[in-house]
Design a protein around this motif. Structure first.
Motif, PDB file in Angstrom:
ATOM      1  N   LYS A  40     -27.989  30.164 -40.296  1.00 51.82           N
ATOM      2  CA  LYS A  40     -26.575  30.780 -40.561  1.00 51.82           C
ATOM      3  C   LYS A  40     -26.285  31.385 -41.931  1.00 51.82           C
ATOM      4  O   LYS A  40     -26.217  32.551 -42.176  1.00 51.82           O
ATOM      5  CB  LYS A  40     -25.248  30.102 -39.864  1.00 51.82           C
ATOM      6  N   LYS A  41     -26.812  30.370 -42.924  1.00 56.94           N
ATOM      7  CA  LYS A  41     -26.672  30.769 -44.196  1.00 56.94           C
ATOM      8  C   LYS A  41     -27.586  31.710 -44.636  1.00 56.94           C
ATOM      9  O   LYS A  41     -27.504  32.671 -45.452  1.00 56.94           O
ATOM     10  CB  LYS A  41     -26.688  29.317 -45.039  1.00 56.94           C
ATOM     11  N   TYR A  42     -28.819  31.789 -43.877  1.00 55.10           N
ATOM     12  CA  TYR A  42     -30.001  32.835 -44.093  1.00 55.10           C
ATOM     13  C   TYR A  42     -29.398  33.942 -43.744  1.00 55.10           C
ATOM     14  O   TYR A  42     -29.624  35.171 -44.450  1.00 55.10           O
ATOM     15  CB  TYR A  42     -31.118  32.271 -43.655  1.00 55.10           C
ATOM     16  N   ALA A  43     -28.766  34.223 -42.366  1.00 53.40           N
ATOM     17  CA  ALA A  43     -28.626  35.214 -41.859  1.00 53.40           C
ATOM     18  C   ALA A  43     -27.442  35.974 -42.449  1.00 53.40           C
ATOM     19  O   ALA A  43     -27.635  37.367 -42.370  1.00 53.40           O
ATOM     20  CB  ALA A  43     -28.635  35.099 -40.065  1.00 53.40           C
ATOM     21  N   PHE A  44     -26.604  35.266 -42.666  1.00 53.43           N
ATOM     22  CA  PHE A  44     -25.057  35.852 -42.926  1.00 53.43           C
ATOM     23  C   PHE A  44     -24.665  35.491 -44.148  1.00 53.43           C
ATOM     24  O   PHE A  44     -23.650  36.186 -44.527  1.00 53.43           O
ATOM     25  CB  PHE A  44     -24.293  35.196 -41.864  1.00 53.43           C
ATOM     26  N   GLN A  45     -25.159  34.605 -45.096  1.00 54.68           N
ATOM     27  CA  GLN A  45     -24.672  34.418 -46.428  1.00 54.68           C
ATOM     28  C   GLN A  45     -25.591  34.685 -47.583  1.00 54.68           C
ATOM     29  O   GLN A  45     -25.282  34.228 -48.733  1.00 54.68           O
ATOM     30  CB  GLN A  45     -24.072  33.051 -46.411  1.00 54.68           C
ATOM     31  N   GLY A  46     -26.660  35.187 -47.372  1.00 53.61           N
ATOM     32  CA  GLY A  46     -27.523  35.845 -48.472  1.00 53.61           C
ATOM     33  C   GLY A  46     -28.211  34.474 -48.781  1.00 53.61           C
ATOM     34  O   GLY A  46     -29.093  34.920 -49.948  1.00 53.61           O
ATOM     35  N   HIS A  47     -28.579  33.313 -48.259  1.00 53.32           N
ATOM     36  CA  HIS A  47     -29.452  32.598 -48.571  1.00 53.32           C
ATOM     37  C   HIS A  47     -30.970  32.679 -48.310  1.00 53.32           C
ATOM     38  O   HIS A  47     -31.144  33.441 -47.356  1.00 53.32           O
ATOM     39  CB  HIS A  47     -29.054  31.090 -48.057  1.00 53.32           C
ATOM     40  N   ASP A  48     -31.721  32.179 -49.127  1.00 53.10           N
ATOM     41  CA  ASP A  48     -33.286  32.415 -48.733  1.00 53.10           C
ATOM     42  C   ASP A  48     -33.611  31.326 -47.466  1.00 53.10           C
ATOM     43  O   ASP A  48     -32.918  30.193 -47.430  1.00 53.10           O
ATOM     44  CB  ASP A  48     -34.001  31.951 -50.088  1.00 53.10           C
ATOM     45  N   ILE A  49     -34.601  31.685 -46.602  1.00 47.68           N
ATOM     46  CA  ILE A  49     -34.991  30.523 -45.781  1.00 47.68           C
ATOM     47  C   ILE A  49     -35.777  29.837 -46.357  1.00 47.68           C
ATOM     48  O   ILE A  49     -36.569  30.104 -47.126  1.00 47.68           O
ATOM     49  CB  ILE A  49     -35.622  31.523 -44.614  1.00 47.68           C
ATOM     50  N   ASP A  50     -35.454  28.230 -46.103  1.00 50.79           N
ATOM     51  CA  ASP A  50     -36.377  27.265 -46.730  1.00 50.79           C
ATOM     52  C   ASP A  50     -36.838  26.718 -45.383  1.00 50.79           C
ATOM     53  O   ASP A  50     -36.570  25.760 -44.540  1.00 50.79           O
ATOM     54  CB  ASP A  50     -35.435  26.223 -47.123  1.00 50.79           C
ATOM     55  N   ARG A  51     -38.249  27.058 -45.378  1.00 45.09           N
ATOM     56  CA  ARG A  51     -39.130  26.537 -44.016  1.00 45.09           C
ATOM     57  C   ARG A  51     -39.169  25.358 -44.089  1.00 45.09           C
ATOM     58  O   ARG A  51     -39.119  24.737 -42.867  1.00 45.09           O
ATOM     59  CB  ARG A  51     -40.546  27.377 -44.480  1.00 45.09           C
ATOM     60  N   ASP A  52     -39.428  24.396 -45.287  1.00 49.84           N
ATOM     61  CA  ASP A  52     -39.609  23.002 -45.203  1.00 49.84           C
ATOM     62  C   ASP A  52     -38.382  22.461 -44.735  1.00 49.84           C
ATOM     63  O   ASP A  52     -38.388  21.644 -43.842  1.00 49.84           O
ATOM     64  CB  ASP A  52     -39.848  22.475 -46.440  1.00 49.84           C
ATOM     65  N   LYS A  53     -37.058  22.892 -45.083  1.00 47.56           N
ATOM     66  CA  LYS A  53     -35.991  22.365 -44.797  1.00 47.56           C
ATOM     67  C   LYS A  53     -35.771  22.539 -43.144  1.00 47.56           C
ATOM     68  O   LYS A  53     -35.254  21.509 -42.440  1.00 47.56           O
ATOM     69  CB  LYS A  53     -34.698  22.833 -45.414  1.00 47.56           C
ATOM     70  N   CYS A  54     -36.203  23.677 -42.548  1.00 46.46           N
ATOM     71  CA  CYS A  54     -36.220  24.237 -41.303  1.00 46.46           C
ATOM     72  C   CYS A  54     -36.948  23.095 -40.396  1.00 46.46           C
ATOM     73  O   CYS A  54     -36.554  22.569 -39.352  1.00 46.46           O
ATOM     74  CB  CYS A  54     -36.491  25.397 -40.834  1.00 46.46           C
ATOM     75  N   LEU A  55     -38.129  22.939 -40.911  1.00 45.14           N
ATOM     76  CA  LEU A  55     -39.262  21.987 -39.982  1.00 45.14           C
ATOM     77  C   LEU A  55     -38.734  20.505 -40.281  1.00 45.14           C
ATOM     78  O   LEU A  55     -38.920  19.952 -39.168  1.00 45.14           O
ATOM     79  CB  LEU A  55     -40.683  22.075 -40.982  1.00 45.14           C
ATOM     80  N   LYS A  56     -38.077  20.224 -41.398  1.00 43.01           N
ATOM     81  CA  LYS A  56     -37.718  18.887 -41.498  1.00 43.01           C
ATOM     82  C   LYS A  56     -36.367  18.593 -40.421  1.00 43.01           C
ATOM     83  O   LYS A  56     -36.078  17.615 -39.717  1.00 43.01           O
ATOM     84  CB  LYS A  56     -37.112  18.402 -42.899  1.00 43.01           C
ATOM     85  N   GLU A  57     -35.633  19.681 -40.065  1.00 44.89           N
ATOM     86  CA  GLU A  57     -34.464  19.512 -39.504  1.00 44.89           C
ATOM     87  C   GLU A  57     -35.119  19.583 -37.805  1.00 44.89           C
ATOM     88  O   GLU A  57     -34.652  18.698 -37.003  1.00 44.89           O
ATOM     89  CB  GLU A  57     -33.260  20.439 -39.557  1.00 44.89           C
ATOM     90  N   LEU A  58     -35.877  20.394 -37.702  1.00 48.32           N
ATOM     91  CA  LEU A  58     -36.326  20.377 -36.429  1.00 48.32           C
ATOM     92  C   LEU A  58     -36.960  19.276 -35.904  1.00 48.32           C
ATOM     93  O   LEU A  58     -37.269  18.481 -34.778  1.00 48.32           O
ATOM     94  CB  LEU A  58     -37.397  21.623 -36.167  1.00 48.32           C
ATOM     95  N   GLY A  59     -37.923  18.436 -36.777  1.00 45.90           N
ATOM     96  CA  GLY A  59     -38.541  17.062 -36.666  1.00 45.90           C
ATOM     97  C   GLY A  59     -37.301  16.016 -36.554  1.00 45.90           C
ATOM     98  O   GLY A  59     -37.795  15.323 -35.689  1.00 45.90           O
ATOM     99  N   ASP A  60     -36.336  15.976 -37.131  1.00 47.16           N
ATOM    100  CA  ASP A  60     -35.382  15.137 -36.976  1.00 47.16           C
ATOM    101  C   ASP A  60     -34.967  15.237 -35.412  1.00 47.16           C
ATOM    102  O   ASP A  60     -34.419  14.291 -34.850  1.00 47.16           O
ATOM    103  CB  ASP A  60     -34.178  15.260 -37.748  1.00 47.16           C
ATOM    104  N   THR A  61     -34.697  16.484 -34.913  1.00 46.28           N
ATOM    105  CA  THR A  61     -34.163  16.747 -33.441  1.00 46.28           C
ATOM    106  C   THR A  61     -35.397  16.341 -32.791  1.00 46.28           C
ATOM    107  O   THR A  61     -34.837  15.694 -31.556  1.00 46.28           O
ATOM    108  CB  THR A  61     -34.314  18.349 -33.322  1.00 46.28           C
ATOM    109  N   LEU A  62     -36.645  16.575 -32.963  1.00 47.72           N
ATOM    110  CA  LEU A  62     -37.741  15.854 -32.081  1.00 47.72           C
ATOM    111  C   LEU A  62     -37.414  14.358 -31.943  1.00 47.72           C
ATOM    112  O   LEU A  62     -37.917  13.702 -31.021  1.00 47.72           O
ATOM    113  CB  LEU A  62     -38.942  16.294 -32.485  1.00 47.72           C
ATOM    114  N   TRP A  63     -37.163  13.795 -33.186  1.00 45.56           N
ATOM    115  CA  TRP A  63     -37.378  12.222 -33.035  1.00 45.56           C
ATOM    116  C   TRP A  63     -36.218  11.820 -31.919  1.00 45.56           C
ATOM    117  O   TRP A  63     -36.201  10.837 -31.258  1.00 45.56           O
ATOM    118  CB  TRP A  63     -36.711  11.964 -34.487  1.00 45.56           C
TER     119      TRP A  63
END
Length: 106
Positions: free
Chosen positions: A41-64
């Motif tokens: 959301k922050k990337y798409a609507f608030q001008g933040h850069d996408i942080d691939r590592d953060k995305c992968l970590k959150e997806l990993g936590d979800t997989l756990w």
């Protein structure tokens, strides 16, 4: 550790009842998916850069938490994958189309 399922078996709280394992896994999936969604959301609507590592970590936590749910249900990821494959092939036998999505048989 060979995979996430083994890691979950090594790191989950064994004091939880089967009911609480299901609750913990469901709430954990929602919270971790929300953290991933917030980053997007922050990337798409608030001008933040996408942080691939953060995305992968959150997806990993979800997989756990997905693996915790599977443990609580006595199921495997392979079983879920097979059920999902069967469902999607029945729903979209010729591949996805808007019409097949709108008029799908559930």
């Amino acid at each position: 550790m060979k995979d996430m399922a083994e890691l979950v078996k090594f790191t989950y709280n064994r004091d939880l009842s089967p009911r609480d394992l299901l609750l913990n896994s469901a709430l954990g999936m929602v919270c971790e998916a929300g953290e991933y969604g917030d980053h997007i959301k922050k990337y798409a609507f608030q001008g933040h850069d996408i942080d691939r590592d953060k995305c992968l970590k959150e997806l990993g936590d979800t997989l756990w938490y997905v693996e915790l749910a599977l443990l609580a249900l006595g199921a495997t990821r392979a079983e879920v994958e097979q059920l999902t494959i069967q469902k999607l092939l029945a729903r979209y036998p010729a591949g996805f189309t808007t019409d097949s999505s709108v008029n799908r048989k559930d």
